[in-house]
Scaffold this motif. Structure first.
Motif, mmCIF file in Angstrom:
data_model
loop_
_atom_site.group_PDB
_atom_site.id
_atom_site.type_symbol
_atom_site.label_atom_id
_atom_site.label_comp_id
_atom_site.label_asym_id
_atom_site.label_seq_id
_atom_site.Cartn_x
_atom_site.Cartn_y
_atom_site.Cartn_z
ATOM 1 N N GLY A 8 0.805 -1.208 0.000
ATOM 2 C CA GLY A 8 0.000 0.000 0.000
ATOM 3 C C GLY A 8 0.838 1.257 0.000
ATOM 4 O O GLY A 8 0.283 2.361 0.136
ATOM 5 N N THR A 9 2.129 1.156 -0.138
ATOM 6 C CA THR A 9 3.004 2.325 -0.080
ATOM 7 C C THR A 9 2.803 3.202 -1.310
ATOM 8 O O THR A 9 2.832 2.713 -2.458
ATOM 9 N N LEU A 10 2.594 4.542 -1.061
ATOM 10 C CA LEU A 10 2.391 5.510 -2.128
ATOM 11 C C LEU A 10 3.680 6.269 -2.396
ATOM 12 O O LEU A 10 4.436 6.599 -1.462
ATOM 13 N N THR A 11 3.895 6.587 -3.689
ATOM 14 C CA THR A 11 5.005 7.441 -4.085
ATOM 15 C C THR A 11 4.435 8.569 -4.924
ATOM 16 O O THR A 11 3.752 8.341 -5.942
ATOM 17 N N VAL A 12 4.708 9.840 -4.483
ATOM 18 C CA VAL A 12 4.253 11.029 -5.201
ATOM 19 C C VAL A 12 5.472 11.627 -5.883
ATOM 20 O O VAL A 12 6.402 12.099 -5.221
ATOM 21 N N ASN A 13 5.478 11.626 -7.195
ATOM 22 C CA ASN A 13 6.617 12.077 -7.981
ATOM 23 C C ASN A 13 6.523 13.581 -8.180
ATOM 24 O O ASN A 13 5.968 14.065 -9.169
ATOM 25 N N ILE A 14 7.077 14.345 -7.234
ATOM 26 C CA ILE A 14 7.051 15.815 -7.349
ATOM 27 C C ILE A 14 8.368 16.357 -7.866
ATOM 28 O O ILE A 14 8.511 17.575 -8.040
#
Length: 1149
Positions: free
Chosen positions: A103-109
């Motif tokens: 369930g780990t999220l990665t937000v590519n900012i």
């Protein structure tokens, strides 16, 4: 396989014969699912959150955002997210991705987007068919490190002694920055009790000094999250004193234009922070409580802390910032209370009370635990928390409030407890407990999993356990089943169930043999049963002998450079192969060729300091390990001291300090301090003093005008270290001499002079340049003034033209360019001596006896002696002998009598002699004139023994003695006395005496032996001996043998015609075995049987009866035959036995 896992014992019982069945009853509590991979693959399980991001998650806006959420379950769970309480559809945001199977999220900012866009509260949900687990609310906030606002800072000018606060006021960042003060060179500004930084970042001065003036007081803020540092504009501070202000400054500045209008005079303390007399502080449980008090004043105040109605916790209390900050770590509710800080200086004290209240975010007392139940079982979930204020407990079911969740008849909620009864498989779910108050919340997931499973044994079949004898044996039987199975153990193929006697059965199925013995070896069977089935497993056990070290290494103390050996002998089970390893300080041995390891020994050669430590012999087998250690101490003389420093440098003293070198494991007992005088004796080191080994400073006494260098040597039981490096040189100032020359004397070498001598000072004692001596003298008995002369650095001065032998008072004083030494002592001396002018008078002699005379004289007047009286000297000589035939001149003899004696004894005079003597007085110059000769004579004395004695014409019945007169008659000889006696084997000895007058040419005494009893007995013995010889000869002749009768008859001839042996004067071989008078060693009788000192015409007349005799080696006359003698009339008082020539000879020798 080795048994490694130890389980707690349940029971210890003594051995007995009646076995009891070991089994485990089904427990009412929930099942625990073992973490066995095979088991977990088969069992369904609700989701469990295993990893998640922190609740307060501050992110770096320059990097991608990663929000973690990991969970496990069977079947694997699916994941979903909410953001700010609503569903977060990650599929609609191209910058957001979810990790596969996670369930780990990665937000590519980093490619596009801003971190601020994704600020908010996130929550993860993991769901499968058995329930749903949720994460904490994760608050996402990007970190901030803003710049300081631009501001124009004016120079701060203030008087010396005023207080000062330099504000920092850093920008608000996330998280808050770390504050510190530096200058333009990025050097931290020094802080002290006077100057320090507060918790808010401001810089506080209790009072300022002129050295506080500078242009670059800069406050820095470091934002760790973004690894950036922001800087405030520099602050300029000028500290001046009123005395330095000229009229122009005074005219242009008013008091209000100074920073603060306080006087620079001394003043009692006041608090800069906190303000007022009291304040309040609130802190959360588990955090660090920091209390701060900073005061100003002159002199600088000192801060003290106390807690009212209590004591500060010892192990959790720390003082920071020069005691201006009190910190208590891991603070608890018990730390609440009033804390008092006190600021004190010489002018007064002030106090401030801080009231502390400790609040608490919720914390667990009992967190809910997962439940694994069998159908129809009961169970409970407990969620118990505490806090200040007390937290509120709420329950959720699969992520939704339990109040709106579907009803379950097996479930009952009672506050912080959920009670389950007669559960079924549909009761499986994940429950969440939330405990919250105004300071935070706790969220815990706990699932209820209802399973129906037959027994399974998870331990590998036919596992072999090897255990060391006399140790516990733990045989594993990990099992699972729902309902919980019962466990039984058996030993052997046909053995009965093991009973709770010498065995212990643990709840997890492990069988424990508390003390395994050799007979414990065998096969054990574990059987698990429940209502759904049965499973079993065989376990094998072997018992081994323990490994032991029977010879351990021993403690050793060796000197550096020597060799040391450690011994380690190991005994072990024959089926096990031990590995013996040597360790040093619990690590590997150095890879050095000096370390040699053989079967039982470790040898270290050429031991160095680094070799000291603990050496361990470790013996390891697959089942056990043993070790034994010994300490090696490497000792040696100490290393030399270093860092010599001279302080407190005064004219006559200096303090020397040093740092001791390594004592090399032998304590330093003392330090030896030496000095070198580079000015007077370069290169020569002198002993200065010694100090104990615990001392590293010494106060040294110094002499003026010496260029000192010092060095220190350390001493321990093994000897001395090398000397330290020399200290810096220290030249003491010149001063007047401390002492005057010694050994001052005044003696004349001529009658008209006075020679003054002294022992000069050495360079070390001179105390300065230009060393000279002031020599002073005057007559002792006169009224003259002192005459003085300053001379160079010499040791003698001659005063000419003095009267003969006059007493003088003398003194010698040292001086140099700095002045004179103390007043010297006055010494009595004399001018030169001359020979005495007068001889002793009234000399007379008193003859005491023939060898001693006493001489008397009148003393010579002191003025006539003209010098130091040494004594009186007597010259005496023998003028001539009173004997007409021995008149000749004898050389003079001298006797000296010390001092002022007026008489003396003359020993060793010759009797019957004429002597002449005179007396002279003696002084240091020599002898005076002789007194008139005095003549005296000595009386007769006892004469010495005759010069020689010899035997003339000895016969069987008589002998003649001849002698020469004595060499020292010591008078007129009138007669000779001859004493003699026979030597008898028995009976008493009788001495006879004969007297002959001087002038007779021969003295003789005829001795007739034919009538003596001893002679008749001797003849009878000879006749008997001859008869025996004839008989022996006759017998041998009859046997045909040859016998030299003629030779035997010659050997045993008539003793009356037997000649004397030439070597000792005995009559043939018939000699007495015992001499009643011992022979005198070292003399022999000549072959003509004479005893000769000097040739003499005198001889003894014949005496008495013819007694045969002889002379022994020293010339004494002894008898050869013993026997009874006939008595004769006694002469005078002598013995009545026959006279003997022996005593006669003895009386003349």
């Amino acid at each position: 396989m080795q048994l490694k896992r130890m389980m707690p014992k349940k029971k210890h019982l003594s051995a007995g014969r009646a076995p009891l069945i070991l089994f485990l009853c089904p427990m009412i509590s929930a099942l625990e699912v073992p973490l066995d991979p095979k088991l977990l693959e088969d069992l369904v399980q609700p989701p469990t959150i295993t990893q998640q991001s922190p609740k307060d998650y501050i992110i770096d806006p320059r990097e991608n955002i990663v929000i973690q959420c990991e969970a496990k379950g069977k079947p694997p769970p699916s994941f979903s997210w909410t953001r700010n309480g609503t569903h977060f559809d990650i599929d609609k945001d191209p910058l957001v991705t979810m990790k596969s199977g996670s369930g780990t999220l990665t937000v590519n900012i980093m490619s596009e987007g801003k971190a601020e866009t994704y600020e908010g509260v996130y929550q993860c949900t993991a769901r499968n068919e058995r329930g749903a687990a949720i994460s904490n609310n994760i608050v996402i906030r990007p970190s901030r490190s803003p710049l300081w606002t631009k501001e124009k800072l004016e120079r701060i000018t203030l008087r010396n002694g005023q207080s000062l606060v330099l504000p920092c006021r850093p920008p608000v960042g996330l998280p808050p920055p770390i504050i510190f003060w530096m200058d333009n060179s990025f050097q931290r500004l020094p802080q002290s009790e006077r100057v320090s930084q507060g918790l808010n970042g401001d810089l506080y001065f209790s009072n300022v000094l002129p050295e506080d003036t500078r242009e670059d007081y800069i406050c820095y803020a470091r934002f760790n999250h973004t690894q950036t540092i922001q800087q405030k504009q520099p602050i300029s501070v000028k500290v001046i004193s009123v005395d330095e202000m000229n009229d122009t400054i005074a005219a242009n500045l008013s008091d209000t234009e100074f920073y603060g209008a306080k006087s620079h005079r001394e003043r009692p303390p006041t608090f800069l922070t906190p303000e007022g007399n009291a304040s309040r502080k609130e802190e959360l449980r588990g955090n660090v409580l920091s209390l701060e008090c900073i005061a100003e004043g002159l002199p600088t105040p000192i801060i003290y802390w106390i807690k009212e109605d209590g004591t500060l916790p010892i192990n959790r209390t720390f003082y920071r910032n020069f005691k201006k900050t009190l910190q208590i770590v891991q603070v608890t509710e018990a730390d609440s209370g009033n804390y008092q800080c006190i600021a004190k200086n010489a002018l007064g004290a002030i106090q401030h009370v801080i009231s502390v209240t400790v609040k608490a975010a919720p914390y667990w007392i009992i967190a809910p635990q997962n439940l694994v139940l069998s159908p129809g079982e009961d169970g409970t979930l407990i969620c118990r928390a505490n806090g200040n204020p007390k937290p509120r407990i709420s329950w959720l079911l699969n992520g939704i409030p339990i109040e709106i969740a579907p009803d379950d008849p097996s479930r009952k909620i009672d506050g912080d407890t959920i009670i389950f009864s007669n559960v079924q498989e549909r009761s499986s779910a994940v429950y969440q407990c939330n405990a919250s108050n105004e300071y935070g919340y706790l969220l815990a997931n706990a699932f209820v999993n209802v399973l129906a499973e037959p027994p399974r044994i998870l331990t590998t079949a036919d596992t072999l356990y090897q255990v060391i004898a006399n140790r516990p044996a733990l045989l594993d039987c990990a099992f699972f089943g729902s309902p919980l199975p019962t466990i039984e153990w058996f030993k052997g193929a046909k053995g009965s169930a093991l009973r709770e006697d010498i065995y212990v059965l643990h709840e997890n199925g492990t069988l424990e043999i508390p003390v395994a013995q050799k007979d414990s070896t065998g096969t054990y069977t574990c059987v698990a049963r429940n209502k759904l089935g049965m499973a079993k497993n065989d376990i094998h056990l072997e018992i081994k002998d323990p490994t032991r070290i029977i010879k351990q290494p021993e403690y050793a103390v060796v000197q550096r450079g020597s060799t040391v050996s450690f011994e380690c002998i190991v005994k072990h089970d024959h089926t096990l192969i031990p590995t013996v390893t040597w360790l040093k300080d619990h690590g590997e041995l150095p890879s050095d060729g000096r370390f040699t390891v053989d079967k039982d020994h470790l040898v270290v050669a050429d031991v160095s300091d680094d070799d000291g430590g603990t050496y361990t012999c470790a013996a390891n087998t697959t089942l056990d390990n043993v070790s034994a250690s010994a300490v090696l101490s490497v000792v040696d003389v100490p290393n030399p001291p270093f860092d010599l420093e001279l302080t407190d440098q005064l004219d006559r003293s200096v303090q020397l300090s040093w740092t001791p070198g390594d004592d090399n494991n032998s304590p330093i007992t003392k330090f030896i301090i030496e000095y070198e005088d580079a000015m007077h004796e370069p290169g020569l080191w002198h002993h200065q003093t010694e100090v104990p080994g615990a001392q590293t400073t010494a106060q040294l006494k110094l002499s003026p005008y010496v260029n000192y260098s010092f060095r220190v040597t350390a001493v321990n039981s093994l000897g001395r270290s090398l000397p330290s490096e020399a200290s810096e040189q220290y030249l003491t100032k010149a001063a007047e001499p401390d002492k005057n020359p010694t050994a001052v004397e005044g003696l004349g070498s001529e009658p008209d002079n006075l020679v003054i001598t002294w022992q000069p000072l050495n360079g070390f004692e001179s105390n300065g340049p230009g060393l000279q001596y002031k020599v002073s003298w005057r007559q002792k008995d006169g009224d003259d003034e002192w005459t003085s002369m300053v001379v160079a650095d010499v040791s003698k001065y001659i005063v000419s033209g003095t009267p003969t032998f006059v007493p003088y008072l003398i003194k010698v004083q040292a001086l140099n360019d700095a002045g004179f030494a103390p007043e010297p002592a006055v010494v009595l001396g004399h001018s030169g001596e001359d020979l005495p002018m007068v001889a002793p008078g009234n000399v007379h002699v008193n003859v005491v006896n023939s060898t001693l005379a006493e001489v008397h004289w009148d003393p010579v007047p002191l003025k006539s002696i003209r010098g130091h009286l040494q004594g009186y000297r007597i010259y005496y000589w023998k003028a001539q002998s009173s004997s007409a035939r021995n008149r000749r001149h004898i050389e003079k003899k001298i006797l000296t009598f010390q001092g002022s004696k007026t008489h003396g004894m003359l020993p060793g005079l010759e009797p019957f002699s004429h002597y002449t003597l005179n007396v002279r007085v003696v002084n240091g110059k020599g002898e005076g004139p002789a007194s008139p000769d005095r003549v005296f004579s000595t009386p007769e004395g006892v004469p010495s023994a005759p010069s020689s004695l010899k035997i003339v014409n000895p016969t069987l019945d008589s002998l003649t003695l001849e002698w020469e007169p004595p060499s020292h008659p010591n008078g007129i000889l009138t007669e000779y006395t001859l004493k003699y006696q026979p030597t008898a084997g028995s009976g008493s000895e009788i001495t006879e005496e004969a007297i002959t007058t001087v002038g007779e040419a021969m003295a003789s005494r005829q001795v007739d032996i034919a009538t003596q009893g001893w002679f008749i007995g001797l003849m009878c013995a000879v006749a008997l001996l001859i008869l025996i010889l004839l008989i022996v000869c006759f017998i041998r002749r009859n046997k045909g043998g040859k016998y030299p009768v003629k030779e035997k008859e010659d050997a045993h001839a008539d003793p009356e015609i037997q000649p004397m042996k030439e070597d000792d004067g005995t009559f043939g071989e018939y000699s007495d075995a015992e001499d009643h008078k011992p022979l005198k060693k070292g003399s022999r009788t000549p072959s003509d049987r004479t005893v000769k000192k000097e040739d003499s015409d005198d001889s003894l007349v014949d005496y008495g009866e013819g007694v045969n005799g002889q002379f022994n080696e020293d010339g004494s006359f002894i008898g050869q035959y013993s026997g009874k003698k006939e008595k004769e009339p006694a002469e005078g008082n002598e013995s009545s036995e026959a006279p003997s020539p022996v005593n006669a000879m003895n009386s003349f020798v």
